[in-house]
Design a protein around this motif. Structure first.
Motif, PDB file in Angstrom:
ATOM      1  N   GLY A 132       0.755  -1.733  -0.111  1.00  0.00           N
ATOM      2  CA  GLY A 132      -0.149  -0.141  -0.075  1.00  0.00           C
ATOM      3  C   GLY A 132       0.969   0.911  -0.427  1.00  0.00           C
ATOM      4  O   GLY A 132       0.172   1.781  -0.950  1.00  0.00           O
ATOM      5  N   ASP A 133       1.548   1.228   0.612  1.00  0.00           N
ATOM      6  CA  ASP A 133       3.042   2.400   1.134  1.00  0.00           C
ATOM      7  C   ASP A 133       3.188   2.498  -0.217  1.00  0.00           C
ATOM      8  O   ASP A 133       3.728   3.620  -0.874  1.00  0.00           O
ATOM      9  CB  ASP A 133       4.066   2.250   2.196  1.00  0.00           C
ATOM     10  CG  ASP A 133       2.722   2.939   3.156  1.00  0.00           C
ATOM     11  OD1 ASP A 133       1.782   3.937   2.766  1.00  0.00           O
ATOM     12  OD2 ASP A 133       3.164   2.666   4.284  1.00  0.00           O
ATOM     13  N   GLY A 134       4.219   1.444  -1.078  1.00  0.00           N
ATOM     14  CA  GLY A 134       5.451   1.113  -2.280  1.00  0.00           C
ATOM     15  C   GLY A 134       4.430   1.906  -3.190  1.00  0.00           C
ATOM     16  O   GLY A 134       4.846   2.422  -4.124  1.00  0.00           O
ATOM     17  N   VAL A 135       2.798   1.544  -2.964  1.00  0.00           N
ATOM     18  CA  VAL A 135       1.855   2.274  -4.443  1.00  0.00           C
ATOM     19  C   VAL A 135       2.141   3.419  -4.618  1.00  0.00           C
ATOM     20  O   VAL A 135       2.040   4.321  -6.137  1.00  0.00           O
ATOM     21  CB  VAL A 135       1.200   1.334  -4.566  1.00  0.00           C
ATOM     22  CG1 VAL A 135      -0.253   2.013  -5.565  1.00  0.00           C
ATOM     23  CG2 VAL A 135       0.921   0.018  -4.471  1.00  0.00           C
ATOM     24  N   MET A 136       1.670   4.171  -3.675  1.00  0.00           N
ATOM     25  CA  MET A 136       2.123   5.247  -4.054  1.00  0.00           C
ATOM     26  C   MET A 136       3.029   6.318  -3.480  1.00  0.00           C
ATOM     27  O   MET A 136       3.419   7.586  -3.750  1.00  0.00           O
ATOM     28  CB  MET A 136       1.069   5.995  -2.820  1.00  0.00           C
ATOM     29  CG  MET A 136       0.283   6.503  -1.694  1.00  0.00           C
ATOM     30  SD  MET A 136       0.830   7.327  -1.085  1.00  0.00           S
ATOM     31  CE  MET A 136       1.040   7.227   0.877  1.00  0.00           C
ATOM     32  N   LEU A 137       3.934   6.105  -2.614  1.00  0.00           N
ATOM     33  CA  LEU A 137       4.797   6.993  -2.138  1.00  0.00           C
ATOM     34  C   LEU A 137       5.964   7.073  -3.151  1.00  0.00           C
ATOM     35  O   LEU A 137       6.486   8.306  -3.065  1.00  0.00           O
ATOM     36  CB  LEU A 137       5.209   5.978  -0.872  1.00  0.00           C
ATOM     37  CG  LEU A 137       4.583   6.057   0.497  1.00  0.00           C
ATOM     38  CD1 LEU A 137       6.115   5.351   1.483  1.00  0.00           C
ATOM     39  CD2 LEU A 137       4.454   7.672   1.278  1.00  0.00           C
ATOM     40  N   PRO A 138       6.720   6.505  -3.656  1.00  0.00           N
ATOM     41  CA  PRO A 138       7.286   7.045  -4.879  1.00  0.00           C
ATOM     42  C   PRO A 138       7.076   8.194  -5.917  1.00  0.00           C
ATOM     43  O   PRO A 138       7.378   8.936  -6.519  1.00  0.00           O
ATOM     44  CB  PRO A 138       7.434   6.108  -5.571  1.00  0.00           C
ATOM     45  CG  PRO A 138       7.635   4.413  -5.177  1.00  0.00           C
ATOM     46  CD  PRO A 138       6.474   5.073  -3.907  1.00  0.00           C
ATOM     47  N   PHE A 139       5.422   8.088  -6.272  1.00  0.00           N
ATOM     48  CA  PHE A 139       4.937   8.559  -6.925  1.00  0.00           C
ATOM     49  C   PHE A 139       4.167  10.370  -5.398  1.00  0.00           C
ATOM     50  O   PHE A 139       3.769  10.770  -6.734  1.00  0.00           O
ATOM     51  CB  PHE A 139       3.765   8.614  -7.741  1.00  0.00           C
ATOM     52  CG  PHE A 139       4.704   6.714  -8.804  1.00  0.00           C
ATOM     53  CD1 PHE A 139       5.251   7.159  -9.457  1.00  0.00           C
ATOM     54  CD2 PHE A 139       4.117   5.834  -7.549  1.00  0.00           C
ATOM     55  CE1 PHE A 139       5.842   6.172  -9.737  1.00  0.00           C
ATOM     56  CE2 PHE A 139       4.829   5.086  -8.298  1.00  0.00           C
ATOM     57  CZ  PHE A 139       5.661   4.668  -9.104  1.00  0.00           C
ATOM     58  N   PHE A 140       4.156  10.191  -5.088  1.00  0.00           N
ATOM     59  CA  PHE A 140       3.172  11.305  -3.954  1.00  0.00           C
ATOM     60  C   PHE A 140       4.261  12.854  -4.777  1.00  0.00           C
ATOM     61  O   PHE A 140       2.655  14.311  -4.902  1.00  0.00           O
ATOM     62  CB  PHE A 140       3.426  10.706  -2.585  1.00  0.00           C
ATOM     63  CG  PHE A 140       2.177  11.945  -2.015  1.00  0.00           C
ATOM     64  CD1 PHE A 140       1.465  12.052  -1.829  1.00  0.00           C
ATOM     65  CD2 PHE A 140       2.863  12.948  -1.664  1.00  0.00           C
ATOM     66  CE1 PHE A 140       0.446  12.545  -0.903  1.00  0.00           C
ATOM     67  CE2 PHE A 140       2.448  14.290  -0.236  1.00  0.00           C
ATOM     68  CZ  PHE A 140       0.920  14.272  -0.548  1.00  0.00           C
ATOM     69  N   ALA A 141       5.034  13.355  -4.811  1.00  0.00           N
ATOM     70  CA  ALA A 141       5.892  14.038  -4.717  1.00  0.00           C
ATOM     71  C   ALA A 141       5.267  14.742  -6.234  1.00  0.00           C
ATOM     72  O   ALA A 141       4.983  15.745  -6.325  1.00  0.00           O
ATOM     73  CB  ALA A 141       7.228  14.175  -4.422  1.00  0.00           C
ATOM     74  N   LEU A 142       5.952  14.091  -6.786  1.00  0.00           N
ATOM     75  CA  LEU A 142       4.897  14.152  -8.227  1.00  0.00           C
ATOM     76  C   LEU A 142       3.351  14.547  -8.344  1.00  0.00           C
ATOM     77  O   LEU A 142       3.377  15.420  -9.549  1.00  0.00           O
ATOM     78  CB  LEU A 142       5.470  12.550  -9.741  1.00  0.00           C
ATOM     79  CG  LEU A 142       7.288  12.683  -9.417  1.00  0.00           C
ATOM     80  CD1 LEU A 142       7.412  11.702 -10.546  1.00  0.00           C
ATOM     81  CD2 LEU A 142       8.273  13.785 -10.659  1.00  0.00           C
ATOM     82  N   TRP A 143       2.535  14.073  -7.751  1.00  0.00           N
ATOM     83  CA  TRP A 143       0.662  14.483  -7.878  1.00  0.00           C
ATOM     84  C   TRP A 143       0.962  15.627  -7.605  1.00  0.00           C
ATOM     85  O   TRP A 143       0.718  15.789  -8.164  1.00  0.00           O
ATOM     86  CB  TRP A 143       0.946  12.838  -7.344  1.00  0.00           C
ATOM     87  CG  TRP A 143      -0.779  12.962  -7.010  1.00  0.00           C
ATOM     88  CD1 TRP A 143      -1.106  13.043  -8.337  1.00  0.00           C
ATOM     89  CD2 TRP A 143      -1.221  13.719  -5.815  1.00  0.00           C
ATOM     90  NE1 TRP A 143      -2.961  13.156  -7.699  1.00  0.00           N
ATOM     91  CE2 TRP A 143      -2.603  13.442  -6.311  1.00  0.00           C
ATOM     92  CE3 TRP A 143      -0.958  14.124  -4.707  1.00  0.00           C
ATOM     93  CZ2 TRP A 143      -3.817  14.017  -5.540  1.00  0.00           C
ATOM     94  CZ3 TRP A 143      -1.818  14.617  -3.499  1.00  0.00           C
ATOM     95  CH2 TRP A 143      -2.941  14.562  -4.055  1.00  0.00           C
ATOM     96  N   ALA A 144       1.837  15.559  -5.655  1.00  0.00           N
ATOM     97  CA  ALA A 144       1.984  16.762  -6.106  1.00  0.00           C
ATOM     98  C   ALA A 144       2.229  17.712  -6.710  1.00  0.00           C
ATOM     99  O   ALA A 144       1.483  20.034  -6.794  1.00  0.00           O
ATOM    100  CB  ALA A 144       2.422  16.966  -4.341  1.00  0.00           C
ATOM    101  N   GLN A 145       2.973  17.686  -7.199  1.00  0.00           N
ATOM    102  CA  GLN A 145       3.641  19.099  -8.571  1.00  0.00           C
ATOM    103  C   GLN A 145       3.235  19.105  -9.561  1.00  0.00           C
ATOM    104  O   GLN A 145       2.583  19.891 -10.125  1.00  0.00           O
ATOM    105  CB  GLN A 145       5.197  18.794  -8.537  1.00  0.00           C
ATOM    106  CG  GLN A 145       5.477  19.397  -9.408  1.00  0.00           C
ATOM    107  CD  GLN A 145       7.214  19.093  -9.465  1.00  0.00           C
ATOM    108  OE1 GLN A 145       7.681  18.403  -9.767  1.00  0.00           O
ATOM    109  NE2 GLN A 145       8.386  20.318  -9.792  1.00  0.00           N
ATOM    110  N   LYS A 146       2.557  18.083 -10.244  1.00  0.00           N
ATOM    111  CA  LYS A 146       2.116  18.326 -11.244  1.00  0.00           C
ATOM    112  C   LYS A 146       0.820  18.123 -11.459  1.00  0.00           C
ATOM    113  O   LYS A 146       0.034  18.859 -12.023  1.00  0.00           O
ATOM    114  CB  LYS A 146       2.094  16.401 -11.463  1.00  0.00           C
ATOM    115  CG  LYS A 146       3.659  17.054 -12.171  1.00  0.00           C
ATOM    116  CD  LYS A 146       4.579  15.812 -14.089  1.00  0.00           C
ATOM    117  CE  LYS A 146       5.225  15.524 -13.950  1.00  0.00           C
ATOM    118  NZ  LYS A 146       6.280  14.303 -14.524  1.00  0.00           N
ATOM    119  N   ASP A 147      -0.360  17.401 -10.500  1.00  0.00           N
ATOM    120  CA  ASP A 147      -1.624  17.192  -9.672  1.00  0.00           C
ATOM    121  C   ASP A 147      -2.820  18.069  -9.453  1.00  0.00           C
ATOM    122  O   ASP A 147      -3.096  19.067  -9.956  1.00  0.00           O
ATOM    123  CB  ASP A 147      -1.967  16.117 -10.070  1.00  0.00           C
ATOM    124  CG  ASP A 147      -1.341  15.182 -11.221  1.00  0.00           C
ATOM    125  OD1 ASP A 147      -1.293  15.666 -12.574  1.00  0.00           O
ATOM    126  OD2 ASP A 147      -2.958  13.907 -10.755  1.00  0.00           O
TER     127      ASP A 147
END
Length: 397
Positions: free
Chosen positions: A24-39
């Motif tokens: 659960g953590d691994g699915v989203m954590l590597p992409f959270f910063a990019l999601w926050a920046q882009k979306d």
């Protein structure tokens, strides 16, 4: 199946929970910063603050809920927390504003405040103290496998959209809840001796670090040592994206590689280092982490990233099982969940301060997190090694 196998079965089930939690953590954590920046359109300097809401919810809830599994039982607490975190991830997939996202992350953190410490507590309930390091290592292997599977799944989901990764995280946590309902027995009281009639309540009972100096020293040094690790999780995706070294999917695969390496090495390294004292293990782990930071400082190339992640993963393998084993040894049976909750507080403080400070340093200068991390790791490791040695030489009260 003999009685000993039956007694230990909950320990393996608890370790299996770490697999789903880490997916659960691994699915989203590597992409959270990019999601926050882009979306979400969050400025880079503020991404860490938003990220820190995840740990901030845990930090706010732990004084109220940290030792609740010592009173209500392990099973109901695990069920409520897995359902709460999974539902929170599902809500997060529908969030589009900074305020709404922060509120949901705080909610997720509140439910997660009792998740990890209670799983560790189940293992401590049913495993003899001299075998806890091995069982915590097994849990870490499954956790590492989950962290390898998670980013790989996330790398596929992110091809559709960045927000889809939160749905994957929700499915993993709801699967953990199903495991609790169907298979996990209640372990409160298992292996416990006679308990005092008087039960402590309130803030001081839920945060034993305030009155146990040995535990407080361990937690402080552990938190400082892990701080630079949180910088890697938060800053590295931003760093490689800025340098153009890897795509978002490539970042996920890089974290997958590190988790696979941890899973493969954990049990062999734990067995090989079983006779080494804690001081040597902590200092060896620190040396590897410092080497990794030095590599990141020297080059942003793909080869440098692979070498750095290899060093970080190996350092985690060497030192990782020491902390829960040491804390479990300090705790009495009736306060085991409370002591594990104190470890969670240290993690929450680290996970709140770490992303915010790491992204702030990165906003000032791209190399600053790695420069600051080297002396921080060295000092924290020295303090943790000395504290572990002192705790081992003193009898448990």
């Amino acid at each position: 199946m003999n009685l000993l196998t039956l007694v230990r079965k909950p320990a393996y089930l608890a370790a299996l929970l770490f697999l789903f939690i880490s997916i659960g953590d691994g699915v989203m954590l590597p992409f959270f910063a990019l999601w926050a920046q882009k979306d979400a359109g969050v400025p880079v300097a503020w991404i860490g603050m938003l990220f820190g809401c995840y740990a901030g919810g845990e930090l706010l809830a732990t004084p109220l809920l940290g030792g609740i599994a010592d009173r209500l039982g392990r099973r109901p607490v695990l069920l409520a927390s897995t359902l709460g975190v999974g539902g929170g991830f599902l809500l997060l997939s529908f969030c589009h504003g900074v305020v709404a996202t922060a509120a949901v992350l705080l909610l997720i953190g509140a439910f997660e405040s009792v998740l990890h410490p209670t799983v560790f507590t189940v293992i401590g309930d049913v495993v003899p103290q001299d075998e806890t390091r091995h069982y915590f290592a097994v849990a870490r292997v499954l956790s590492s496998i989950g962290r390898a599977i998670g980013p790989a799944i996330g790398a596929l989901l992110v091809l559709r959209s960045l927000s889809t990764v939160f749905v994957g995280s929700a499915i993993a946590l709801l699967s953990a809840a199903t495991l609790v309902v169907c298979l996990l027995p209640e372990t409160l009281g298992t292996g416990a001796g006679e308990e005092d009639d008087e039960e402590e309540e309130g803030f001081s009972a839920l945060l034993p670090a305030l009155r146990d100096r040995r535990l407080g020293g361990l937690l402080l040094c552990f938190m400082l040592l892990e701080l630079s690790g949180s910088w890697v999780e938060t800053v590295l995706p931003l760093s490689v994206h800025a340098a153009g070294t890897l795509s978002p999917s490539g970042v996920g695969l890089l974290f997958t590689f590190g988790s696979i390496l941890t899973a493969v090495l954990q049990i062999p390294v734990t067995r090989l280092t079983a006779r080494f004292n804690a001081r040597c293990l902590v200092l060896a782990s620190a040396a590897l982490s410092i080497a990794a930071l030095g590599v990141l400082l020297a080059s942003p190339s793909l080869v440098a990233l692979v070498v750095a992640v290899t060093c970080f993963s190996t350092a985690d393998v060497v030192c990782g099982p020491l902390m829960p084993s040491a804390v479990n040894e300090l705790a009495a049976p009736k306060t085991r969940a409370t002591y594990m909750a104190a470890v969670s507080v240290a993690n929450d403080v680290k996970d709140t301060i770490g992303p915010a400070s790491g992204t702030l340093l990165f906003a000032i200068a791209a190399s600053l997190p790695w420069v600051a991390g080297i002396p921080l790791v060295g000092l924290a490791a020295w303090g943790l090694a000395a504290t572990l040695a002192q705790s081992a030489s003193r009898p448990t009260v």
